[in-house]
Design a protein around this motif. Structure first.
Motif, PDB file in Angstrom:
ATOM      1  N   THR A 189       0.842  -1.205   0.000  1.00 21.87           N
ATOM      2  CA  THR A 189       0.000   0.000   0.000  1.00 21.87           C
ATOM      3  C   THR A 189       0.873   1.250   0.000  1.00 21.87           C
ATOM      4  OG1 THR A 189      -0.037  -0.015   2.392  1.00 21.87           O
ATOM      5  CG2 THR A 189      -1.831  -1.128   1.276  1.00 21.87           C
ATOM      6  N   ASP A 190       0.474   2.247  -0.816  1.00 25.73           N
ATOM      7  CA  ASP A 190       1.167   3.541  -0.751  1.00 25.73           C
ATOM      8  C   ASP A 190       0.606   4.303   0.425  1.00 25.73           C
ATOM      9  OD1 ASP A 190      -0.118   2.801  -3.377  1.00 25.73           O
ATOM     10  OD2 ASP A 190       1.734   3.686  -4.052  1.00 25.73           O
ATOM     11  N   SER A 191       1.288   5.345   0.873  1.00 23.34           N
ATOM     12  CA  SER A 191       0.725   6.164   1.947  1.00 23.34           C
ATOM     13  C   SER A 191      -0.377   7.032   1.358  1.00 23.34           C
ATOM     14  CB  SER A 191       1.806   7.012   2.583  1.00 23.34           C
ATOM     15  OG  SER A 191       2.354   7.871   1.635  1.00 23.34           O
ATOM     16  N   ASP A 192      -1.275   7.499   2.229  1.00 22.12           N
ATOM     17  CA  ASP A 192      -2.452   8.218   1.754  1.00 22.12           C
ATOM     18  C   ASP A 192      -2.086   9.470   0.978  1.00 22.12           C
ATOM     19  OD1 ASP A 192      -4.390   7.505   4.749  1.00 22.12           O
ATOM     20  OD2 ASP A 192      -3.829   6.320   3.002  1.00 22.12           O
ATOM     21  N   THR A 193      -1.054  10.190   1.470  1.00 22.63           N
ATOM     22  CA  THR A 193      -0.709  11.438   0.798  1.00 22.63           C
ATOM     23  C   THR A 193      -0.203  11.176  -0.606  1.00 22.63           C
ATOM     24  OG1 THR A 193       1.344  11.239   2.006  1.00 22.63           O
ATOM     25  CG2 THR A 193      -0.220  12.891   2.766  1.00 22.63           C
ATOM     26  N   ASP A 194       0.437  10.039  -0.831  1.00 30.89           N
ATOM     27  CA  ASP A 194       0.949   9.774  -2.174  1.00 30.89           C
ATOM     28  C   ASP A 194      -0.186   9.594  -3.161  1.00 30.89           C
ATOM     29  OD1 ASP A 194       3.852   7.861  -1.214  1.00 30.89           O
ATOM     30  OD2 ASP A 194       3.544   9.981  -1.613  1.00 30.89           O
ATOM     31  N   ILE A 195      -1.242   8.869  -2.771  1.00 28.48           N
ATOM     32  CA  ILE A 195      -2.365   8.660  -3.693  1.00 28.48           C
ATOM     33  C   ILE A 195      -3.008   9.997  -4.007  1.00 28.48           C
ATOM     34  CG2 ILE A 195      -4.550   7.507  -4.023  1.00 28.48           C
ATOM     35  CD1 ILE A 195      -3.777   5.391  -2.186  1.00 28.48           C
ATOM     36  N   PHE A 196      -3.204  10.793  -2.959  1.00 29.02           N
ATOM     37  CA  PHE A 196      -3.837  12.091  -3.134  1.00 29.02           C
ATOM     38  C   PHE A 196      -2.984  12.971  -4.049  1.00 29.02           C
ATOM     39  CE2 PHE A 196      -7.009  14.916  -2.286  1.00 29.02           C
ATOM     40  CZ  PHE A 196      -6.594  16.085  -1.690  1.00 29.02           C
ATOM     41  N   THR A 197      -1.663  12.997  -3.780  1.00 31.58           N
ATOM     42  CA  THR A 197      -0.778  13.825  -4.599  1.00 31.58           C
ATOM     43  C   THR A 197      -0.781  13.363  -6.044  1.00 31.58           C
ATOM     44  OG1 THR A 197       0.618  13.823  -2.645  1.00 31.58           O
ATOM     45  CG2 THR A 197       1.489  14.883  -4.593  1.00 31.58           C
ATOM     46  N   ASP A 198      -0.743  12.052  -6.240  1.00 26.74           N
ATOM     47  CA  ASP A 198      -0.739  11.548  -7.610  1.00 26.74           C
ATOM     48  C   ASP A 198      -2.020  11.906  -8.334  1.00 26.74           C
ATOM     49  OD1 ASP A 198       1.165   8.426  -7.443  1.00 26.74           O
ATOM     50  OD2 ASP A 198       1.720  10.510  -7.815  1.00 26.74           O
ATOM     51  N   HIS A 199      -3.136  11.853  -7.606  1.00 24.01           N
ATOM     52  CA  HIS A 199      -4.417  12.214  -8.219  1.00 24.01           C
ATOM     53  C   HIS A 199      -4.383  13.664  -8.679  1.00 24.01           C
ATOM     54  CE1 HIS A 199      -8.658  11.998  -8.996  1.00 24.01           C
ATOM     55  NE2 HIS A 199      -8.918  12.984  -8.150  1.00 24.01           N
ATOM     56  N   GLN A 200      -3.855  14.533  -7.815  1.00 24.55           N
ATOM     57  CA  GLN A 200      -3.755  15.944  -8.184  1.00 24.55           C
ATOM     58  C   GLN A 200      -2.814  16.138  -9.354  1.00 24.55           C
ATOM     59  OE1 GLN A 200      -3.226  18.928  -5.306  1.00 24.55           O
ATOM     60  NE2 GLN A 200      -3.838  17.614  -3.633  1.00 24.55           N
ATOM     61  N   LEU A 201      -1.686  15.412  -9.342  1.00 26.82           N
ATOM     62  CA  LEU A 201      -0.723  15.554 -10.430  1.00 26.82           C
ATOM     63  C   LEU A 201      -1.339  15.112 -11.740  1.00 26.82           C
ATOM     64  CD1 LEU A 201       2.525  14.305  -8.753  1.00 26.82           C
ATOM     65  CD2 LEU A 201       2.141  16.537  -9.688  1.00 26.82           C
ATOM     66  N   LEU A 202      -2.111  14.017 -11.688  1.00 29.31           N
ATOM     67  CA  LEU A 202      -2.743  13.535 -12.918  1.00 29.31           C
ATOM     68  C   LEU A 202      -3.726  14.576 -13.442  1.00 29.31           C
ATOM     69  CD1 LEU A 202      -3.175  11.214 -14.892  1.00 29.31           C
ATOM     70  CD2 LEU A 202      -4.986  10.402 -13.426  1.00 29.31           C
ATOM     71  N   THR A 203      -4.517  15.151 -12.521  1.00 29.47           N
ATOM     72  CA  THR A 203      -5.472  16.180 -12.937  1.00 29.47           C
ATOM     73  C   THR A 203      -4.748  17.385 -13.510  1.00 29.47           C
ATOM     74  OG1 THR A 203      -6.755  15.466 -11.052  1.00 29.47           O
ATOM     75  CG2 THR A 203      -7.490  17.428 -12.179  1.00 29.47           C
ATOM     76  N   ARG A 204      -3.664  17.783 -12.849  1.00 27.30           N
ATOM     77  CA  ARG A 204      -2.909  18.932 -13.355  1.00 27.30           C
ATOM     78  C   ARG A 204      -2.321  18.611 -14.727  1.00 27.30           C
ATOM     79  NH1 ARG A 204       0.595  22.406 -10.182  1.00 27.30           N
ATOM     80  NH2 ARG A 204      -1.148  22.386  -8.748  1.00 27.30           N
ATOM     81  N   ALA A 205      -1.797  17.394 -14.897  1.00 19.60           N
ATOM     82  CA  ALA A 205      -1.220  17.023 -16.197  1.00 19.60           C
ATOM     83  C   ALA A 205      -2.288  17.070 -17.276  1.00 19.60           C
ATOM     84  CB  ALA A 205      -0.616  15.621 -16.123  1.00 19.60           C
ATOM     85  N   TRP A 206      -3.482  16.561 -16.957  1.00 14.12           N
ATOM     86  CA  TRP A 206      -4.551  16.541 -17.944  1.00 14.12           C
ATOM     87  C   TRP A 206      -4.969  17.958 -18.316  1.00 14.12           C
ATOM     88  CZ3 TRP A 206     -10.013  17.405 -16.678  1.00 14.12           C
ATOM     89  CH2 TRP A 206     -10.834  17.241 -17.779  1.00 14.12           C
ATOM     90  N   THR A 207      -5.165  18.818 -17.317  1.00 14.46           N
ATOM     91  CA  THR A 207      -5.571  20.189 -17.590  1.00 14.46           C
ATOM     92  C   THR A 207      -4.518  20.907 -18.421  1.00 14.46           C
ATOM     93  OG1 THR A 207      -6.449  20.127 -15.353  1.00 14.46           O
ATOM     94  CG2 THR A 207      -6.557  22.206 -16.495  1.00 14.46           C
ATOM     95  N   SER A 208      -3.240  20.752 -18.025  1.00 13.00           N
ATOM     96  CA  SER A 208      -2.190  21.448 -18.763  1.00 13.00           C
ATOM     97  C   SER A 208      -2.123  20.961 -20.196  1.00 13.00           C
ATOM     98  CB  SER A 208      -0.827  21.223 -18.105  1.00 13.00           C
ATOM     99  OG  SER A 208      -0.917  21.383 -16.738  1.00 13.00           O
ATOM    100  N   GLU A 209      -2.213  19.639 -20.389  1.00 10.61           N
ATOM    101  CA  GLU A 209      -2.099  19.110 -21.746  1.00 10.61           C
ATOM    102  C   GLU A 209      -3.279  19.566 -22.588  1.00 10.61           C
ATOM    103  OE1 GLU A 209       0.724  16.834 -22.054  1.00 10.61           O
ATOM    104  OE2 GLU A 209       0.449  17.619 -24.061  1.00 10.61           O
TER     105      GLU A 209
END
Lengths: 254, 289
Positions: B32-52
């Motif tokens: 299991t990843d730590s909770d903050t990592d999942i949350f951060t990755d989710h935000q990063l994915l959203t940011r990547a999608w918006t930027s692209e």
């Protein structure tokens, strides 16, 4: 074409982003905490409120398993005060401010990769408490229009006075759009235009127009820009302002 | 000197941060990843999608982020299948308390539908992200192929230019361009005079290779405390000089560097040209809206 849309988010995509915002939910049934792909959610124990993403809150509301409590800014008092600020003559140039951002974490370093985990700054829709019951009551968060619309459509019974709220939202939207349109006059091909406090849906609405205007201005100014660039390149090549005139007679053929 | 000290301090405090989260994640099970990592990755994915979606140019491909996200998606799919098959078996077996059993399966149905909705949302973001990249690549295929081939030794983990496209995307682009040029040859290029058949012709007044439009207007929000693009402007000036004196490829080189100096404070939203803010977006100081 893989994706035939022009660059920029469509309004439905902005709505999709808005659904990731957290809202406060008052559950009516027990539900255990879930491991979602966006992070784990709290377990629901009625009657204690819990923060959930908006899409989950709307799903539960549709099945009558929870109630959504509207954020403080989406109330008659909150919206009225914001509307007074917007319609005040002295603030004709600016929008009402967005909620104050928390201090930046400042962990980004110049050699970080693009999108590394360590240097992420939070931004909407992931700002903490932008639409829960702990949000600021006198500032419009980034997704205010979509959030207000969704909550009024699907959870109107959770409001004290949904009709007044609807009317205030509409008035607010009209005032802000007219301010945006006034700002079009300063659009320029080169420099930037400042639009602090603008909302997501408003950007989506004017993006096509603003992009078209800037492109058109660019085309008109292109000849002027190119001659300026040539002049700058010439000045740089010739150093201290000498001319580029070459005298052929100086070439000695020995 | 001040800049170096604050950089060093930030580096040290970041190591402390990551060390403590490393210790935390080791106290849980390894899977299991730590909770903050999942949350951060989710935000990063959203940011990547918006930027692209908002940028007119191709941004660097976030390889590790996509790997982590795809592995989590696979794990979630497996979990949903287990839950669905487990529910099917549970209903066949006899349930002691009728009402309790009914509420239990109802809750299980609800959990299943929630997990499926969440999965389809994430899949939508990933799919839209990849489709947007594909659309940008195919629109300016010869330009990006030229960028890739400019890297002298094709080192797969070389950071600067191959990092812009994943290996699968490079393969796709090469195949796509090969198929397209073969099709053009068969349909009409063979009828052209021999000197005019090249698709990546850069001689003559107008280049055949069209780079993406770097002067497009974009909306950005400043996330760092204070941001200025003075160094990007200087680098843009250097690139322009090199481009003029070098291979004469004006269209790709001259438009790419920043040309207008900007400064922004935290929270400001601006409408600017893409080439002026490109460095800021890639470093994470600015966010595309």
């Amino acid at each position: 074409m893989a994706l035939p849309l022009p660059p920029g988010l469509t309004p439905s995509e902005v709505g999709f982003l808005c659904e990731m915002e957290l809202v406060t939910v008052i559950p009516r049934q027990r539900l255990e905490g879930l491991e979602l792909l966006g992070g784990p959610t709290q377990s629901l124990n009625p009657p204690f409120p819990a923060p959930l993403p908006l899409w989950l809150a709307l799903l539960l509301k549709r099945q009558k398993r929870a109630n959504i409590s509207p954020p403080p800014w989406l109330s008659v008092e909150g919206l009225s005060s914001i509307l007074d600020f917007e319609t005040d003559n002295r603030t004709a140039e600016v929008f009402s401010p967005a909620p104050s951002l928390p201090r930046p974490t400042g962990f980004g370093l110049p050699h970080d990769e693009y999108l590394s985990q360590d240097s992420l700054e939070f931004s909407p829709p992931f700002l903490a408490d932008s639409s829960t019951t702990r949000s600021q009551p006198n500032a419009l968060p980034y997704h205010w229009l979509e959030l207000g619309h969704l909550l009024l459509t699907h959870a109107s019974d959770d409001f004290d006075d949904p009709d007044t709220v609807r009317r205030l939202l509409r008035d607010l939207r009209e005032v802000r759009m007219s301010k945006l349109r006034k700002g079009f006059r300063v659009l320029d091909a080169g420099a930037g235009v400042k639009m602090n406090g603008v909302g997501g849906m408003e950007i989506a609405e004017v993006r096509g127009f603003v992009g078209g205007v800037v492109d058109g201005l660019r085309k008109i100014n292109r000849s002027r820009e190119e001659s300026r660039k040539d002049r700058e390149a010439e000045e740089r090549e010739n150093g201290l302002g000498g001319s580029s005139y070459q005298d052929d007679e100086d070439d000695m053929q020995l | 000197m001040d800049l170096d000290i604050s950089d060093i301090l930030a580096d040290v405090s970041r190591h402390n941060h990551s060390q403590s989260s490393y210790a935390n994640s080791h106290s849980h099970s390894h899977a299991t990843d730590s909770d903050t990592d999942i949350f951060t990755d989710h935000q990063l994915l959203t940011r990547a999608w918006t930027s692209e979606r908002c940028a007119p140019d191709l941004l660097p491909y976030p390889t590790e982020l996509m790997d982590r996200v795809m592995s989590r998606v696979q794990a979630q799919i497996a979990r949903i299948e287990d839950l669905a098959s487990g529910m099917g078996d549970g209903q066949l077996a006899s349930v002691p308390g009728g009402a309790g059993g009914g509420a239990g399966t109802q809750n299980a149905n609800l959990v299943l539908s929630i997990l499926q909705t969440d999965l389809s949302r994430t899949q939508f973001v990933v799919r839209s992200f990849l489709r947007q990249r594909l659309a940008k690549m195919t629109k300016h295929a010869t330009f990006y192929l030229g960028l890739i081939s400019k890297v002298p030794n094709q080192n797969q983990d070389h950071k600067s230019l191959s990092g812009h496209l994943s290996t699968a995307e490079v393969q796709f682009l090469r195949n796509h361009q090969a198929l397209l040029s073969e099709f053009y040859d068969v349909s009409f290029l063979s009828a052209f005079p021999a000197g005019l058949r090249r698709l990546d012709d850069t001689s003559g007044g107008v280049s055949m290779v069209e780079g993406p439009d770097s002067g497009h207007a974009v909306v950005v929000r400043c996330l760092g405390e204070m941001w200025a693009n003075a160094e990007d402007v200087e680098r843009g000036v250097e690139e322009r000089e090199r481009g003029v004196q070098g291979d004469g490829d004006r269209e790709g080189g001259a438009g790419a560097g920043a040309s207008v100096e900007l400064r922004m404070r935290r929270g400001e939203v601006w409408v600017v040209r893409w080439r002026d803010v490109r460095g800021g977006v890639e470093r994470g100081d600015l966010e595309l809206l």
